[in-house]
Design an enzyme around this catalytic site. Structure first.
Site, PDB file in Angstrom:
ATOM      1  N   GLY A  35      -4.943  37.981 -23.969  1.00  0.00           N
ATOM      2  CA  GLY A  35      -5.384  38.484 -25.267  1.00  0.00           C
ATOM      3  C   GLY A  35      -3.940  39.347 -25.727  1.00  0.00           C
ATOM      4  O   GLY A  35      -3.030  39.303 -26.251  1.00  0.00           O
ATOM      5  N   GLU A  36      -3.605  40.094 -24.692  1.00  0.00           N
ATOM      6  CA  GLU A  36      -2.105  41.228 -24.493  1.00  0.00           C
ATOM      7  C   GLU A  36      -1.575  41.008 -23.940  1.00  0.00           C
ATOM      8  O   GLU A  36      -0.028  40.590 -24.776  1.00  0.00           O
ATOM      9  CB  GLU A  36      -2.983  42.850 -23.951  1.00  0.00           C
ATOM     10  CG  GLU A  36      -2.985  44.017 -24.194  1.00  0.00           C
ATOM     11  CD  GLU A  36      -4.334  43.906 -25.332  1.00  0.00           C
ATOM     12  OE1 GLU A  36      -4.097  44.703 -26.666  1.00  0.00           O
ATOM     13  OE2 GLU A  36      -5.097  43.331 -24.949  1.00  0.00           O
ATOM     14  N   LEU A  37      -1.519  39.727 -22.979  1.00  0.00           N
ATOM     15  CA  LEU A  37       0.155  39.116 -21.773  1.00  0.00           C
ATOM     16  C   LEU A  37       0.823  38.948 -23.262  1.00  0.00           C
ATOM     17  O   LEU A  37       2.409  39.200 -22.918  1.00  0.00           O
ATOM     18  CB  LEU A  37      -0.492  38.176 -21.085  1.00  0.00           C
ATOM     19  CG  LEU A  37       0.681  37.711 -21.071  1.00  0.00           C
ATOM     20  CD1 LEU A  37       1.456  38.933 -19.578  1.00  0.00           C
ATOM     21  CD2 LEU A  37       0.000  36.437 -19.877  1.00  0.00           C
TER      22      LEU A  37
END
Length: 907
Positions: free
Chosen positions: A868-870
């Protein structure tokens, strides 16, 4: 009062209501048609879209006095049901169009109206339609929605069959790595999934509706709070103030860093002595209706002594600035980074030095669904709080002492969430509804409007970053010096952890043997800082990736080539900024896969644009760790049922990203020896009464940490069921042998915390991605349009392709907003979706392409890392670099609004 006869989904309905009732509320509250969602409440999001007399309309702003008798209305319920879905709904499932799903019913209705008027719409026509009708989505990035519309139209024309859209189970019955639809998909596309506000309509009789009295200044001492007039208003049960709270009346930040100069007890549940930010809650009016509660809230008198308002970190750091929290300095935490040799001698001898100052703004999360929650006392006398929390056990520990409740008497449950993107890593209304319930002894419900969503909840913490790079003439990086300031608003929770991210991620991805730097966390009076997708990476990696382009220009080297020259290589034993070796060395393969993509966009950028426009291409490398630093831990449980199915109990919290599919895919893969169908794995999720502590959904940790706990639980069950011949016992055989049928699993990351110099091995798994953006800049105005985006990513093995693609496209879209439009600086101007710069479909490119390099992670669950962060680590950097490549405008203070680009061009 007025009476209306409406034909709703083909059936006549008689309604009696107020003249100024909105049609959306009437459909929801009087007819139970809760597919009609209310997001912004001002006609800016399209979640309330319905068809009125054949025309697509937004119903939240339409008053009943404007709705004529015998009006014909179609809602999602009239298009398709769970037992008989429409091709549009099937296509939405097939393409993963429903992520959080809150906006989905509005899109389904909008698509239905579009295809009725245009049976064969082009991609541009679909995008024009959604733009015109203000259908906003914060999750998906829009691309897969256009795909779904085209396929649905093809089915409706007879050019494709519904069967072509349905998931086909592979021969090996494996759903891991497939496009298996998430368990909530049917409910989301048919509008039957209940979110917090929908559940609020189904609360028991006597449930009190709450309204907040909130601060309209950003810093003040409280002289007095007079509730007498409000308490006498019709329907009011009680006006709750700090005096009614039995505990410490504080939300604790659970400070764990010994060098933090604060104690974490700085956020009041209800303001008692001071106002620290605009929107602080002062009192809670509990009444028999929302209308009566709001009317009474307006009668609460609050006398204040205005104090200086420090609305940014530089102001709060001035010598004459008073302490916002008396006794704690405004600069309350510092984090050093010291890797390798001292950098001063390196810079003295360096052949090339570049430096710059960069600012990443206070980005608002802007979920379509505003914050919402409710609380009640159960039959055992336990306080039960339902909300959008993505950290139930964490939040219980943060609010219980403030409320005066023992942890064992507090139950936390996550409702289905219409997107959070990280703001719910912090408790928002949980303590408020808890306090109201305890003070009244009755069930209570509180739903924010979208203005309150903007003004009360946390935002991305702005960062001010200075970076210097030393390099050789041939482009070899020699050293880095950096200082960064985190403007974390008035409340300290997780501010130190966020500041640590600077030490962990500035320069990540590159061989940098020598680093020195210092980060500072600063208390201000602007919106408090809460987690936002990327948590530290978009703030800290932005400047570095822009500076890499400046270095490339100074050296006369292509920016892609300079990056590739300096990436981590296993052959050289390269280490991260924290001094540890990454878990896998995959960047060489990423760059190999990316080069033809870069050359393709580069070729496009070199072609002539329309008159008055210039094109450019930009690249940026993004890195993020999967975890919460150090030995991050999670637990999960599984139970064998009498019919041979299993029930999985887990706190894998759902921002809307697909936690249900995450749990199902991970468990199904672990349980393959039992040959279970996916439908035989039942999910009980995100309820502290039943589920062990999986930790919060932050730092892209869930697939790794909770996923490994799920695998451990499944393996423990399999071990208990295994016979000597390696077959498995049935439920009856297990119970006859007195064997436990419920088993837990626990996993801790093999990682270490960073020391005072930012050195350590904080994450067991990382995520890697290279971003390529193509933009067009209008020279006369400075307006930027992102036309192409490419992401070449390695997140390990993929659990579910639909979910992962959705995360990537959505993150890229938020990167467009971060680069160009989104901000929460001007409290009044930026309190609406349009004002805050939410990108609609025409602001996001349709030409987005994803490429995956699936390097198996040794410590990942089934080889998977997080995801999710990437996609929001550095897409904004690639856009800013593309703008410079197009027109020579280097914007270092985000967002790059047209006036900034224009000024930079002239400069």
């Amino acid at each position: 009062m007025i009476k209306r006869t409406l034909k709703v989904n083909g059936v006549e309905k008689f309604i009696i209501c107020e003249n100024d009732d909105s049609l959306a509320n009437v459909l929801r509250e009087k007819l139970g048609l809760t597919s009609v969602k209310i997001g912004c409440g001002t006609g800016q999001c399209g979640s309330c879209s319905i068809i009125i007399n054949g025309k697509l309309k937004r119903s939240c702003t339409m008053k009943m006095k404007r709705v004529a008798d015998h009006t014909e209305i179609i809602t999602t319920e009239g298009i398709g049901t769970p037992n008989k879905m429409h091709p549009i709904q099937i296509a939405w499932m097939s393409h993963g169009g429903a992520q959080c799903g809150f906006c989905t019913p509005g899109f389904i209705v909008s698509t239905y109206a579009l295809i009725l008027s245009n049976p064969k719409p082009s991609r541009d026509e679909i995008r024009d339609w959604f733009q015109k009708h203000r259908n906003a989505c914060r999750c998906t990035g829009y691309k897969q929605l256009v795909d779904a519309v085209q396929d649905a139209a093809a089915v409706m024309r007879g050019d494709m069959s519904e069967d072509d859209l349905l998931f086909k189970m592979p021969e090996d019955k494996r759903i891991w790595g497939s496009k298996y639809p998430r368990p909530t998909a049917v409910a989301k596309v048919t509008g039957t999934l209940d979110y917090g506000a929908d559940l609020g309509l189904k609360m028991p009789e006597g449930t009190l509706k709450c309204a907040l009295v909130q601060a309209e200044v950003s810093h003040a001492n409280i002289i007095s709070i007079d509730t007498s007039e409000a308490e006498a208003m019709p329907g009011v049960e009680k006006v709750v103030t700090y005096k009614d709270i039995k505990g410490k009346n504080r939300v604790t930040g659970l400070i764990t860093f010994p060098t933090n100069k604060g104690d974490g007890w700085d956020r009041p549940i209800l303001a008692d002595e001071k106002i620290f930010q605009y929107g602080d809650a002062i009192a809670i009016v509990c009444a028999d209706s929302e209308k009566n509660a709001k009317a009474a809230a307006a009668k609460v008198k609050v006398e204040l002594e205005q104090l200086p308002e420090y609305m940014n970190a530089p102001a709060a750091m001035e010598e004459d600035a008073i302490e916002i929290h008396p006794g704690t300095p405004n600069v309350y935490f510092e984090q050093k980074i010291a890797k390798g040799d001292e950098t001063a001698p390196i810079f003295d001898k360096a052949e090339v030095i570049v430096e710059g100052s960069y600012y990443v703004q206070r980005q608002p999360h802007m979920p379509i669904e505003p914050d919402v929650g409710f609380a009640y006392l159960d039959d055992d006398g336990k306080l039960c709080i339902h909300s959008k929390s993505i950290g139930l056990h964490l939040h219980a520990a943060m609010i219980a002492p403030g409320l005066g409740v023992e942890l064992e008497n507090l139950i936390m449950v996550q409702n289905y969430a219409g997107g959070t993107f990280g703001y719910k890593f912090s408790p928002t209304m949980e303590a408020l509804v808890g306090a109201a319930c305890l003070a009244t002894g009755k069930p209570v419900f509180l739903g924010y409007d979208w203005y309150q969503q903007q003004t009360y909840t946390g935002k991305r913490s702005p960062f001010f970053t200075d970076i210097r790079l030393a390099a050789s003439k041939d482009g070899k990086l020699l050293g880095m010096e950096t200082d960064w300031i985190c403007d974390h608003g008035p409340y300290s929770e997780f501010g130190d952890l966020l500041t640590l991210r600077g030490a962990q991620f500035i320069g990540a991805g590159y061989k940098l043997p020598n680093i020195r730097g210092l980060g500072k966390t600063v208390c201000t009076n602007h919106a408090w800082g809460s987690a936002f997708r990327g948590y530290g990476a978009p703030e800290t990696e932005f400047g570095y990736e822009v500076l890499m382009d400046e270095l490339a220009e100074k050296l006369g080297i292509d920016p892609f080539d300079l990056r590739e020259q300096n990436i981590y290589r296993e052959s050289e034993g390269d280490t991260t900024p924290t001094g540890c070796q990454p878990e896998v060395y995959c960047l060489e393969e990423i760059f190999a896969q990316a080069r033809p993509k870069y050359e393709e966009v580069k070729k496009w950028a070199a072609e002539d644009a329309a008159e008055g426009f210039k094109r450019g291409v930009g690249v940026a490398l993004g890195i993020y760790g999967s975890g919460l630093d150090g030995p991050d831990t999670a637990e999960a449980e599984i139970e064998l049922n009498a019919d041979g199915s299993v029930t999985m109990y887990a706190c894998w919290h759902d921002h809307g990203q697909g936690a249900d599919m995450g749990v199902l895919g991970t468990a199904h893969e672990a349980l393959r020896p039992l040959g279970l169908e996916p439908e035989q794995i039942h999910l009980v999720l995100n309820d502290t009464r039943y589920c062990l502590n999986g930790g919060p959904a932050g730092g892209s940790r869930s697939q790794v940490v909770v996923g490994n706990a799920i695998i451990a639980a499944c393996r423990n069950l399999l071990d208990a069921m295994r016979k000597p011949d390696n077959s498995y016992m049935s439920y009856d055989e297990m119970t006859a042998a007195n064997k436990a049928i419920r088993h837990s699993g626990k996993w801790s990351a093999p990682a270490t915390d960073c020391d005072e110099n930012g050195q350590g091995s904080p994450f067991a798994c990382y995520m890697y991605g290279l971003f390529i953006s193509g933009v067009e800049v209008e020279i006369a105005t400075g307006k930027v349009q992102v036309e192409k985006m490419r992401l070449i990513a390695d997140i390990g093995k993929i659990n579910n392709k639909l979910v992962v693609d959705g995360q990537m496209y959505g993150g890229l879209a938020q990167g467009v907003g971060l680069a160009l439009t989104e901000d929460y600086e001007d409290i009044k101007k930026h309190s609406t979706m349009v004002g805050a710069g939410l990108p609609y479909i025409k602001q996001v490119p349709d030409d987005m392409e994803l490429t995956y390099v699936e390097t198996e992670r040794p410590n990942g669950s089934h080889g998977a890392s997080g995801v999710g962060e990437l996609p929001l680590t550095t897409p904004h950097s690639s856009i800013i670099n593309a703008i410079y490549n197009a027109c020579g405008a280097r914007v270092t203070h985000l967002p790059a609004r047209p006036e900034k680009v224009l000024a930079a061009m002239k400069g």
